[in-house]
Structures are given as C-alpha cells and as structure tokens.
Design a protein around this motif. Structure first.
Motif, PDB file in Angstrom:
ATOM      1  N   ARG A 187       0.842  -1.213   0.000  1.00 31.97           N
ATOM      2  CA  ARG A 187       0.000   0.000   0.000  1.00 31.97           C
ATOM      3  C   ARG A 187       0.870   1.253   0.000  1.00 31.97           C
ATOM      4  NH1 ARG A 187      -3.200  -3.387   3.353  1.00 31.97           N
ATOM      5  NH2 ARG A 187      -2.136  -2.691   5.244  1.00 31.97           N
ATOM      6  N   THR A 188       1.984   1.210   0.712  1.00 32.22           N
ATOM      7  CA  THR A 188       2.907   2.350   0.747  1.00 32.22           C
ATOM      8  C   THR A 188       3.449   2.649  -0.644  1.00 32.22           C
ATOM      9  OG1 THR A 188       3.562   1.913   3.038  1.00 32.22           O
ATOM     10  CG2 THR A 188       5.114   3.165   1.680  1.00 32.22           C
ATOM     11  N   LEU A 189       3.716   1.587  -1.396  1.00 33.34           N
ATOM     12  CA  LEU A 189       4.277   1.756  -2.742  1.00 33.34           C
ATOM     13  C   LEU A 189       3.232   2.313  -3.702  1.00 33.34           C
ATOM     14  CD1 LEU A 189       6.963   1.284  -4.142  1.00 33.34           C
ATOM     15  CD2 LEU A 189       6.210  -1.040  -4.700  1.00 33.34           C
ATOM     16  N   GLY A 190       1.954   1.976  -3.468  1.00 38.77           N
ATOM     17  CA  GLY A 190       0.898   2.493  -4.324  1.00 38.77           C
ATOM     18  C   GLY A 190       1.068   2.052  -5.762  1.00 38.77           C
ATOM     19  N   LYS A 191       1.051   3.001  -6.682  1.00 39.66           N
ATOM     20  CA  LYS A 191       1.219   2.688  -8.097  1.00 39.66           C
ATOM     21  C   LYS A 191       2.661   2.852  -8.550  1.00 39.66           C
ATOM     22  CE  LYS A 191      -3.542   3.934  -9.318  1.00 39.66           C
ATOM     23  NZ  LYS A 191      -4.414   4.780 -10.182  1.00 39.66           N
ATOM     24  N   ALA A 192       3.534   3.191  -7.612  1.00 42.79           N
ATOM     25  CA  ALA A 192       4.940   3.364  -7.961  1.00 42.79           C
ATOM     26  C   ALA A 192       5.653   2.012  -7.914  1.00 42.79           C
ATOM     27  CB  ALA A 192       5.594   4.350  -6.984  1.00 42.79           C
ATOM     28  N   GLY A 193       6.928   2.026  -8.197  1.00 46.28           N
ATOM     29  CA  GLY A 193       7.720   0.807  -8.047  1.00 46.28           C
ATOM     30  C   GLY A 193       7.927   0.077  -9.354  1.00 46.28           C
ATOM     31  N   SER A 194       9.064  -0.593  -9.446  1.00 47.15           N
ATOM     32  CA  SER A 194       9.405  -1.354 -10.649  1.00 47.15           C
ATOM     33  C   SER A 194       8.686  -2.699 -10.643  1.00 47.15           C
ATOM     34  CB  SER A 194      10.915  -1.581 -10.696  1.00 47.15           C
ATOM     35  OG  SER A 194      11.312  -2.454  -9.636  1.00 47.15           O
ATOM     36  N   PRO A 195       8.496  -3.312 -11.816  1.00 43.24           N
ATOM     37  CA  PRO A 195       7.873  -4.644 -11.874  1.00 43.24           C
ATOM     38  C   PRO A 195       8.621  -5.687 -11.051  1.00 43.24           C
ATOM     39  CG  PRO A 195       7.934  -3.654 -14.065  1.00 43.24           C
ATOM     40  CD  PRO A 195       8.741  -2.766 -13.169  1.00 43.24           C
ATOM     41  N   ARG A 196       9.949  -5.608 -11.034  1.00 37.22           N
ATOM     42  CA  ARG A 196      10.726  -6.598 -10.295  1.00 37.22           C
ATOM     43  C   ARG A 196      10.527  -6.438  -8.786  1.00 37.22           C
ATOM     44  NH1 ARG A 196      14.626  -9.119 -13.260  1.00 37.22           N
ATOM     45  NH2 ARG A 196      14.832  -7.235 -14.515  1.00 37.22           N
ATOM     46  N   LEU A 197      10.413  -5.201  -8.311  1.00 37.16           N
ATOM     47  CA  LEU A 197      10.140  -4.992  -6.888  1.00 37.16           C
ATOM     48  C   LEU A 197       8.747  -5.506  -6.533  1.00 37.16           C
ATOM     49  CD1 LEU A 197      10.729  -3.918  -4.064  1.00 37.16           C
ATOM     50  CD2 LEU A 197       9.995  -1.648  -4.837  1.00 37.16           C
ATOM     51  N   TRP A 198       7.768  -5.265  -7.408  1.00 34.70           N
ATOM     52  CA  TRP A 198       6.424  -5.775  -7.146  1.00 34.70           C
ATOM     53  C   TRP A 198       6.430  -7.302  -7.106  1.00 34.70           C
ATOM     54  CZ3 TRP A 198       2.339  -3.981  -4.968  1.00 34.70           C
ATOM     55  CH2 TRP A 198       2.085  -2.603  -4.970  1.00 34.70           C
ATOM     56  N   ALA A 199       7.171  -7.923  -8.010  1.00 33.26           N
ATOM     57  CA  ALA A 199       7.263  -9.383  -7.995  1.00 33.26           C
ATOM     58  C   ALA A 199       7.862  -9.864  -6.680  1.00 33.26           C
ATOM     59  CB  ALA A 199       8.108  -9.864  -9.180  1.00 33.26           C
ATOM     60  N   TRP A 200       8.877  -9.146  -6.206  1.00 29.46           N
ATOM     61  CA  TRP A 200       9.520  -9.503  -4.931  1.00 29.46           C
ATOM     62  C   TRP A 200       8.530  -9.365  -3.774  1.00 29.46           C
ATOM     63  CZ3 TRP A 200      10.531  -7.171  -0.290  1.00 29.46           C
ATOM     64  CH2 TRP A 200      11.506  -7.762   0.524  1.00 29.46           C
ATOM     65  N   LEU A 201       7.754  -8.295  -3.767  1.00 32.44           N
ATOM     66  CA  LEU A 201       6.782  -8.089  -2.697  1.00 32.44           C
ATOM     67  C   LEU A 201       5.679  -9.143  -2.724  1.00 32.44           C
ATOM     68  CD1 LEU A 201       6.464  -4.193  -2.765  1.00 32.44           C
ATOM     69  CD2 LEU A 201       7.293  -5.556  -0.841  1.00 32.44           C
ATOM     70  N   TYR A 202       5.213  -9.494  -3.928  1.00 27.70           N
ATOM     71  CA  TYR A 202       4.195 -10.544  -4.028  1.00 27.70           C
ATOM     72  C   TYR A 202       4.742 -11.895  -3.558  1.00 27.70           C
ATOM     73  CZ  TYR A 202       0.984  -7.547  -6.710  1.00 27.70           C
ATOM     74  OH  TYR A 202       0.111  -6.549  -7.102  1.00 27.70           O
ATOM     75  N   ALA A 203       5.985 -12.199  -3.936  1.00 28.08           N
ATOM     76  CA  ALA A 203       6.579 -13.468  -3.505  1.00 28.08           C
ATOM     77  C   ALA A 203       6.778 -13.490  -1.990  1.00 28.08           C
ATOM     78  CB  ALA A 203       7.910 -13.686  -4.220  1.00 28.08           C
ATOM     79  N   THR A 204       7.166 -12.346  -1.427  1.00 29.35           N
ATOM     80  CA  THR A 204       7.283 -12.250   0.033  1.00 29.35           C
ATOM     81  C   THR A 204       5.927 -12.456   0.692  1.00 29.35           C
ATOM     82  OG1 THR A 204       9.147 -10.714  -0.194  1.00 29.35           O
ATOM     83  CG2 THR A 204       8.038 -10.764   1.932  1.00 29.35           C
ATOM     84  N   GLU A 205       4.895 -11.831   0.122  1.00 29.52           N
ATOM     85  CA  GLU A 205       3.541 -12.027   0.641  1.00 29.52           C
ATOM     86  C   GLU A 205       3.153 -13.502   0.591  1.00 29.52           C
ATOM     87  OE1 GLU A 205      -1.093 -10.634  -0.238  1.00 29.52           O
ATOM     88  OE2 GLU A 205       0.494 -10.175  -1.683  1.00 29.52           O
ATOM     89  N   ALA A 206       3.475 -14.171  -0.519  1.00 27.25           N
ATOM     90  CA  ALA A 206       3.138 -15.588  -0.658  1.00 27.25           C
ATOM     91  C   ALA A 206       3.813 -16.424   0.419  1.00 27.25           C
ATOM     92  CB  ALA A 206       3.556 -16.088  -2.046  1.00 27.25           C
ATOM     93  N   GLU A 207       5.090 -16.128   0.679  1.00 24.90           N
ATOM     94  CA  GLU A 207       5.815 -16.889   1.702  1.00 24.90           C
ATOM     95  C   GLU A 207       5.213 -16.670   3.084  1.00 24.90           C
ATOM     96  OE1 GLU A 207      10.405 -17.563   3.288  1.00 24.90           O
ATOM     97  OE2 GLU A 207      10.024 -16.384   1.465  1.00 24.90           O
ATOM     98  N   LEU A 208       4.851 -15.436   3.398  1.00 26.95           N
ATOM     99  CA  LEU A 208       4.238 -15.162   4.704  1.00 26.95           C
ATOM    100  C   LEU A 208       2.852 -15.795   4.805  1.00 26.95           C
ATOM    101  CD1 LEU A 208       5.504 -13.424   7.049  1.00 26.95           C
ATOM    102  CD2 LEU A 208       6.648 -13.224   4.851  1.00 26.95           C
TER     103      LEU A 208
END
Length: 335
Positions: A187-208
């Motif tokens: 939510r902090t990132l909003g619409k900003a951020g690179s695709p690779r960072l978003w992929a990293w955040l989604y994968a982190t979410e999946a692990e948690l």
C-alpha cells in the motif's frame, strides 16, 4: 579458560581477541562486550566543531556518494559469497560514516542522495544481522533504513525495507504480523515501483501466507509474482539494487513456498532452480538445499532429504550462516 573468565566477568576481552571474536561470531563490538556507546562530554568550542561538520556534509559530492554505494556493493558481493560474519566491522564502520554524513547535511539537496545510500546499506546490514542471528540489531537497521528512505523520498526503498523486516517478525513467531507489514508495504508503494520490486513483494507475501496457513492467498500471490517478473535472464533491478530476481530465482522461491504448503510440485520447481543456480550465491544455495530437504521430507523421502541436508549444512558452515544452520537443525530433527 579465557572463555569461562569472559563469560563470568572475571577478565575483560582484549581488543586483540575482540577483533577475532567479532568475525567468528558476526557480532558488533558493543554486542560482544555488552556495553553501550559513551557520549563525549560537551566542549567549549562546540559550535565551531558543529559548523565544521555541517560545512563538510554540505560539500558531499556525487563522487563521494558513489564511493559509498560502491562500498555497499562490495560488501554485498562479499556477503553472498563468503557470508556476513566476517564483515561485521566493515559494515558497522560503513553505516557510521553514512549516518555521520546524513546527520550533518542540512538541505534536502545534500540529504537525499546520502539518505538513499544509507537506506540501501542499512537493509544489507539488517539482512546480514538476520543471517548472524542478531535479530535486535537487524530490527534497528531496518528502522534506520525506513527513516533514511523517508528522508530520501524513496518509496521503493521504504517498501523493500518493510518487506524484509517482515521476515524478522516471521522468524520470531509472528508471521501474521509480518504479513500485515508486507501488505502495508504494498500500500505504501501504491502505483509506484518497478515490476521486479512488485514481484519480490508478491513473492514475500506468498511466503508469509504459507507460514500463516493461508494457502489460497499464498497461491494468488505467487501467480501475481510470476506475472510481474520481467522476462529474460537479467536478475538485477536497476532501480532497486538490493533486488535480485528472475525466473530462476523465482523458481527456487516458488519451490520453497510450495514446500511450506506441502505441495508435491515443490520438488520439481526446486530441482529446476538448482540447475540454474548462480554459484556465487553461496548462502542462497544453502537455502536451496534446505528447501529440497524440506520438500523431500514432506514426501517421506528421507534418504534424499538427508543428502540435501548434508549439503545445506556444509554451505551454511562455509558462510557462517546462523539462520541457515538453525533451519538445518530443525529439519534434521524431523528425520
């Protein structure tokens, strides 16, 4: 004999032995000696000294900031190949120099580039502290990274620090709180951020989610991560140098997450990742073999699990990774 006397407070640790122990144990000098920094007493000409430091900070050039970043990159490379334990002194000194430069920089034009460099260095230092088992130090470094990212007005660095900090909560036994923090990072990132960072955040979410026992949310996050990763072999995010993620890295991450869910596809994914693994990521290879051991254990394939545990233990010892050794010990107890 010395160890017993040090532990009982009968003998002070000399500087010579302290230097050796810091590298062996991956701790800072304060952690080793159990002391806090002493604040220097005020001096009569304090304003002259203050102005001198402010003037020095205001003249920090692009080349000096680049030197700071180059030092962070060198420490990152050494860390992934040799482990964090032997780098504690260098990392402590590096952060101190960056903090000093930021503390006395007054105007935003001088503060932002230094703050950005500090944010990147602090997340690296925090991950090294996690690996060394120094969780309180890791937490403090992540808090420093978040403050620096806010100072630099860099939402990508802020979101990344929050995402990594979630691992501290997960390993402390609070995965649901860690999941909340990862989603807050998104939510902090909003619409900003690179695709690779978003992929990293989604994968982190999946692990948690996997640790929290939320398989449906976990699989949705894995699908979102897979859809966000840029194609091709490049793994470095030019906008977020702390992120290394491509299809090969994600195959290992996906296998780890599926293994946590007890999914039979984990083994296939992990062996594919093993074939593509970069040999310079030594500690990551230790984690990959631990992932394979976990996946084989879920299938009651104990001989294969034991084979990978031996390899994981060897690589974890080579890098001095307390975190990976702890994981190997926990998995070994299930054999």
């Amino acid at each position: 004999m010395y160890v017993s006397e040090w532990e009982n407070g009968k003998r002070a640790i000399s500087d010579r032995y302290a230097a050796i122990l810091r590298q062996l144990l991956g701790v800072t000098d304060a952690e080793l000696r159990g002391v806090h920094a002493v604040v220097a007493p005020p001096v009569a000409n304090g304003y002259d000294e203050l102005l001198s430091r402010i003037d020095s900070a205001s003249s920090v050039s692009e080349s000096l900031v680049q030197s700071f970043n180059d030092q962070t990159e060198l420490l990152r490379t050494m860390d992934r190949q040799m482990g964090a334990a032997g780098l504690v002194d260098q990392m402590t000194g590096h952060l101190a120099a960056l903090e000093d430069a930021l503390n006395f920089a007054v105007l935003p034009s001088a503060r932002r580039p230094v703050a950005l460099a500090l944010a990147g260095a602090s997340t690296l230092a925090a991950w090294q502290a996690i690996d060394a088992g120094a969780v309180e130090r890791a937490w403090r470094h992540y808090e420093l990274a978040k403050r620096a990212a806010r100072d630099a007005e860099a939402p990508m660095y802020l979101a990344h620090a929050m995402g990594e900090q979630a691992y501290v909560l997960c390993e402390a036994g609070r995965p649901s709180l860690g999941l909340d923090l990862v989603r807050d990072a998104q939510r902090t990132l909003g619409k900003a951020g690179s695709p690779r960072l978003w992929a990293w955040l989604y994968a982190t979410e999946a692990e948690l989610c996997a640790h929290t026992g939320m398989p449906d949310d976990c699989r949705r996050a894995l699908d979102a991560a897979a859809a966000s990763i840029p194609s091709g072999p490049e793994d470095r995010d030019p906008d977020m140098l702390s992120i290394f993620l491509n299809g090969g890295h994600f195959a290992r991450w996906r296998g780890n997450v599926l293994g946590l869910l007890g999914d039979g596809d984990a083994v296939t994914s992990l062996y594919g990742a093993l074939e593509m693994a970069d040999p310079t990521f030594v500690r990551a290879q230790a984690g990959l073999h631990a992932d394979l051991a976990q996946a084989h254990l879920a299938r009651a394939e104990y001989d294969d699990a034991n084979t990978h545990l031996r390899k994981a233990r060897l690589l974890a010892s080579r890098t001095g990774s307390v975190r990976q050794r702890r994981r190997v010990d926990l998995l070994s107890a299930r054999l």
